[in-house]
Design a protein around this motif. Structure first.
Motif, PDB file in Angstrom:
ATOM      1  N   LEU A 169       0.844  -1.185   0.000  1.00  0.00           N
ATOM      2  CA  LEU A 169       0.000   0.000   0.000  1.00  0.00           C
ATOM      3  C   LEU A 169       0.881   1.237   0.000  1.00  0.00           C
ATOM      4  CD1 LEU A 169      -2.620  -1.081   2.689  1.00  0.00           C
ATOM      5  CD2 LEU A 169      -2.895  -1.130   0.202  1.00  0.00           C
ATOM      6  N   GLY A 170       0.456   2.251  -0.756  1.00  0.00           N
ATOM      7  CA  GLY A 170       1.203   3.492  -0.781  1.00  0.00           C
ATOM      8  C   GLY A 170       2.523   3.361  -1.518  1.00  0.00           C
ATOM      9  N   ALA A 171       3.298   4.412  -1.469  1.00  0.00           N
ATOM     10  CA  ALA A 171       4.606   4.434  -2.113  1.00  0.00           C
ATOM     11  C   ALA A 171       5.662   4.656  -1.054  1.00  0.00           C
ATOM     12  CB  ALA A 171       4.656   5.545  -3.153  1.00  0.00           C
ATOM     13  N   GLU A 172       6.781   3.959  -1.186  1.00  0.00           N
ATOM     14  CA  GLU A 172       7.885   4.194  -0.256  1.00  0.00           C
ATOM     15  C   GLU A 172       8.625   5.446  -0.691  1.00  0.00           C
ATOM     16  OE1 GLU A 172      11.707   2.054   1.862  1.00  0.00           O
ATOM     17  OE2 GLU A 172      10.527   0.959   0.371  1.00  0.00           O
ATOM     18  N   HIS A 173       8.969   6.276   0.265  1.00  0.00           N
ATOM     19  CA  HIS A 173       9.626   7.553  -0.017  1.00  0.00           C
ATOM     20  C   HIS A 173      10.847   7.700   0.885  1.00  0.00           C
ATOM     21  CE1 HIS A 173      10.049  11.904   1.229  1.00  0.00           C
ATOM     22  NE2 HIS A 173      10.382  11.934  -0.036  1.00  0.00           N
TER      23      HIS A 173
ATOM     24  N   SER B 138      19.653  17.935  -3.423  1.00  0.00           N
ATOM     25  CA  SER B 138      18.978  16.862  -2.698  1.00  0.00           C
ATOM     26  C   SER B 138      18.258  15.956  -3.681  1.00  0.00           C
ATOM     27  CB  SER B 138      17.985  17.431  -1.678  1.00  0.00           C
ATOM     28  OG  SER B 138      16.961  18.161  -2.334  1.00  0.00           O
ATOM     29  N   GLU B 139      17.988  14.729  -3.249  1.00  0.00           N
ATOM     30  CA  GLU B 139      17.280  13.746  -4.060  1.00  0.00           C
ATOM     31  C   GLU B 139      16.053  13.269  -3.284  1.00  0.00           C
ATOM     32  OE1 GLU B 139      21.379  11.696  -5.882  1.00  0.00           O
ATOM     33  OE2 GLU B 139      19.888  10.498  -4.784  1.00  0.00           O
ATOM     34  N   SER B 140      14.894  13.338  -3.907  1.00  0.00           N
ATOM     35  CA  SER B 140      13.674  12.783  -3.320  1.00  0.00           C
ATOM     36  C   SER B 140      13.310  11.546  -4.124  1.00  0.00           C
ATOM     37  CB  SER B 140      12.532  13.799  -3.374  1.00  0.00           C
ATOM     38  OG  SER B 140      12.840  14.945  -2.608  1.00  0.00           O
ATOM     39  N   HIS B 141      13.214  10.394  -3.451  1.00  0.00           N
ATOM     40  CA  HIS B 141      12.975   9.114  -4.105  1.00  0.00           C
ATOM     41  C   HIS B 141      11.601   8.564  -3.745  1.00  0.00           C
ATOM     42  CE1 HIS B 141      17.287   8.146  -5.250  1.00  0.00           C
ATOM     43  NE2 HIS B 141      17.440   9.170  -4.432  1.00  0.00           N
TER      44      HIS B 141
ATOM     45  N   LEU C 154      10.850   6.787  -9.072  1.00  0.00           N
ATOM     46  CA  LEU C 154      10.886   8.184  -9.489  1.00  0.00           C
ATOM     47  C   LEU C 154      11.851   8.920  -8.576  1.00  0.00           C
ATOM     48  CD1 LEU C 154       9.717  10.644 -11.090  1.00  0.00           C
ATOM     49  CD2 LEU C 154       7.952  10.783  -9.312  1.00  0.00           C
ATOM     50  N   VAL C 155      12.740   9.718  -9.167  1.00  0.00           N
ATOM     51  CA  VAL C 155      13.688  10.518  -8.395  1.00  0.00           C
ATOM     52  C   VAL C 155      13.584  11.957  -8.864  1.00  0.00           C
ATOM     53  CG1 VAL C 155      16.067  10.778  -7.614  1.00  0.00           C
ATOM     54  CG2 VAL C 155      15.246   8.534  -8.356  1.00  0.00           C
TER      55      VAL C 155
ATOM     56  N   THR D 243       1.662   9.084  -0.884  1.00  0.00           N
ATOM     57  CA  THR D 243       0.438   8.763  -1.595  1.00  0.00           C
ATOM     58  C   THR D 243       0.631   8.857  -3.097  1.00  0.00           C
ATOM     59  OG1 THR D 243      -0.336  11.057  -1.646  1.00  0.00           O
ATOM     60  CG2 THR D 243      -0.862   9.740   0.320  1.00  0.00           C
ATOM     61  N   ALA D 244      -0.387   8.403  -3.839  1.00  0.00           N
ATOM     62  CA  ALA D 244      -0.344   8.518  -5.290  1.00  0.00           C
ATOM     63  C   ALA D 244      -0.278   9.983  -5.699  1.00  0.00           C
ATOM     64  CB  ALA D 244      -1.582   7.853  -5.890  1.00  0.00           C
ATOM     65  N   ALA D 245      -0.913  10.851  -4.906  1.00  0.00           N
ATOM     66  CA  ALA D 245      -0.868  12.284  -5.211  1.00  0.00           C
ATOM     67  C   ALA D 245       0.544  12.835  -5.067  1.00  0.00           C
ATOM     68  CB  ALA D 245      -1.832  13.034  -4.292  1.00  0.00           C
ATOM     69  N   ASP D 246       1.285  12.341  -4.060  1.00  0.00           N
ATOM     70  CA  ASP D 246       2.678  12.774  -3.880  1.00  0.00           C
ATOM     71  C   ASP D 246       3.518  12.395  -5.097  1.00  0.00           C
ATOM     72  OD1 ASP D 246       2.148  13.682  -1.274  1.00  0.00           O
ATOM     73  OD2 ASP D 246       2.571  11.721  -0.409  1.00  0.00           O
ATOM     74  N   VAL D 247       3.330  11.171  -5.563  1.00  0.00           N
ATOM     75  CA  VAL D 247       4.082  10.690  -6.720  1.00  0.00           C
ATOM     76  C   VAL D 247       3.708  11.487  -7.966  1.00  0.00           C
ATOM     77  CG1 VAL D 247       4.510   8.713  -8.227  1.00  0.00           C
ATOM     78  CG2 VAL D 247       4.352   8.384  -5.751  1.00  0.00           C
ATOM     79  N   ALA D 248       2.416  11.723  -8.158  1.00  0.00           N
ATOM     80  CA  ALA D 248       1.961  12.466  -9.334  1.00  0.00           C
ATOM     81  C   ALA D 248       2.518  13.885  -9.332  1.00  0.00           C
ATOM     82  CB  ALA D 248       0.438  12.497  -9.371  1.00  0.00           C
ATOM     83  N   ALA D 249       2.567  14.506  -8.166  1.00  0.00           N
ATOM     84  CA  ALA D 249       3.105  15.863  -8.070  1.00  0.00           C
ATOM     85  C   ALA D 249       4.585  15.884  -8.435  1.00  0.00           C
ATOM     86  CB  ALA D 249       2.892  16.409  -6.666  1.00  0.00           C
ATOM     87  N   ALA D 250       5.345  14.907  -7.927  1.00  0.00           N
ATOM     88  CA  ALA D 250       6.783  14.845  -8.230  1.00  0.00           C
ATOM     89  C   ALA D 250       7.029  14.573  -9.700  1.00  0.00           C
ATOM     90  CB  ALA D 250       7.446  13.777  -7.382  1.00  0.00           C
ATOM     91  N   ALA D 251       6.122  13.818 -10.333  1.00  0.00           N
ATOM     92  CA  ALA D 251       6.298  13.459 -11.736  1.00  0.00           C
ATOM     93  C   ALA D 251       5.952  14.592 -12.688  1.00  0.00           C
ATOM     94  CB  ALA D 251       5.445  12.235 -12.067  1.00  0.00           C
ATOM     95  N   THR D 252       5.210  15.579 -12.207  1.00  0.00           N
ATOM     96  CA  THR D 252       4.733  16.632 -13.112  1.00  0.00           C
ATOM     97  C   THR D 252       5.215  18.031 -12.760  1.00  0.00           C
ATOM     98  OG1 THR D 252       2.698  16.827 -11.803  1.00  0.00           O
ATOM     99  CG2 THR D 252       2.659  15.328 -13.697  1.00  0.00           C
ATOM    100  N   VAL D 253       5.827  18.212 -11.591  1.00  0.00           N
ATOM    101  CA  VAL D 253       6.268  19.549 -11.209  1.00  0.00           C
ATOM    102  C   VAL D 253       7.266  20.076 -12.242  1.00  0.00           C
ATOM    103  CG1 VAL D 253       8.144  18.657  -9.753  1.00  0.00           C
ATOM    104  CG2 VAL D 253       7.226  20.938  -9.335  1.00  0.00           C
TER     105      VAL D 253
END
Length: 276
Positions: free
Chosen positions: A38-42, A58-61, A73-74, A257-267
């Motif tokens: 469940l969720g994404a590991e960060h 910095s790197e956000s993974h 995603l990084v 969350t999926a929203a966190d991943v989507a935000a990182a992928a599109t910012v």
């Protein structure tokens, strides 16, 4: 395919070429298997200059499951927090050799490995206006691509307790793979955690004269705690910066969350830090 990229000339010319290649190798701290249900590991990484110790970036993974495929995603950020580069990683049948794509928006530099059916290729483009260069890439047991190094370490953990182990690490700037050796340097403690230091160096007679990369892994979790060596991020002179990256265990969680991943992928990638 040849594991060591062939270059013409004398051993000295070989050494110079190999030095440029090893300076292009960067093992990124991204595991592409064993994802949470469940969720994404960060988790976060903080990169400091190898000499001087100033913060460089910095790197956000994030790592997560995308329709049954382990995906990573990084997002790379300047010291002021503005993102300047992004990398996507997608698992293949060979856990050590995922597909990946890295884009540095400061210059338009991009590199990666991609596949279509049975065909895979490595590619690089040095700037937004430069042509993309590609070469066919043959998968095999020793091949390691980018974040797949984590899978290699887990699979060879006990073997690495003895003699050096060979691998063929893909160097996109060379459009191929080069033969490296991984060996265990010794035990140490990082953030109170027992860990092992491993060293990645060219598997050639002159490899000991060239820069190496050290990585420190947690004994219990096999998580990367520290990276010391050449980054896949370049400075204003298009040279790969030499860094120490810390991955604090306290900043690792599985609540993204999926929203966190989507935000990182599109910012938008707006950072312009020179990192020099």
């Amino acid at each position: 395919m040849e594991l060591l990229v062939a270059t013409p000339g004398s051993p000295i010319q070989h050494a110079r070429t190999a030095k440029r290649a090893v300076l292009a190798v960067a093992i990124c701290a991204m595991t592409v298997s064993g994802l949470p249900a469940l969720g994404a590991e960060h988790y976060e990484g903080e990169a400091y200059a190898a000499t001087g110790g100033e913060a460089l970036y910095s790197e956000s993974h994030w790592r997560y499951d995308d329709d049954g495929v382990a995906t990573g995603l990084v997002l790379y950020r300047c010291p002021d927090g503005s993102p300047f580069a992004r990398k996507h990683i997608r698992a293949t049948a060979n856990a050590q050799a995922p597909d990946f794509d890295l884009l540095d928006a400061r210059t338009g530099y991009t590199e990666g490995v991609r596949g279509s059916g049975d065909r895979r290729e490595v590619y690089v483009r040095t700037s937004a206006g430069a042509p993309e260069r590609t070469a066919a890439l043959q998968d095999h047991a020793e091949l390691v691509v980018d974040a797949g190094f984590d899978a290699f370490v887990r699979d060879h953990w006990d073997v690495l307790n003895g003699s050096a182990t060979s691998l063929a690490f893909v160097v996109p700037s060379r459009l191929g793979a080069m033969k490296f050796e991984v060996s265990r340097v010794g035990a140490e403690t990082v953030d109170g955690r027992p860990a092992q230091r491993l060293r990645l160096a060219l598997g050639t007679w002159y490899g000991g004269l060239l820069p190496h990369i050290d990585v420190v892994y947690d004994n219990a979790t096999r998580h990367l705690l520290r990276y010391e060596g050449t980054s896949n991020v370049r400075d204003a002179s298009a040279r790969n910066v030499v860094v120490r990256i810390e991955f604090p265990p306290a900043q690792r969680d599985s609540q993204a969350t999926a929203a966190d991943v989507a935000a990182a992928a599109t910012v938008p990638l707006t950072g312009t830090c020179p990192l020099s």
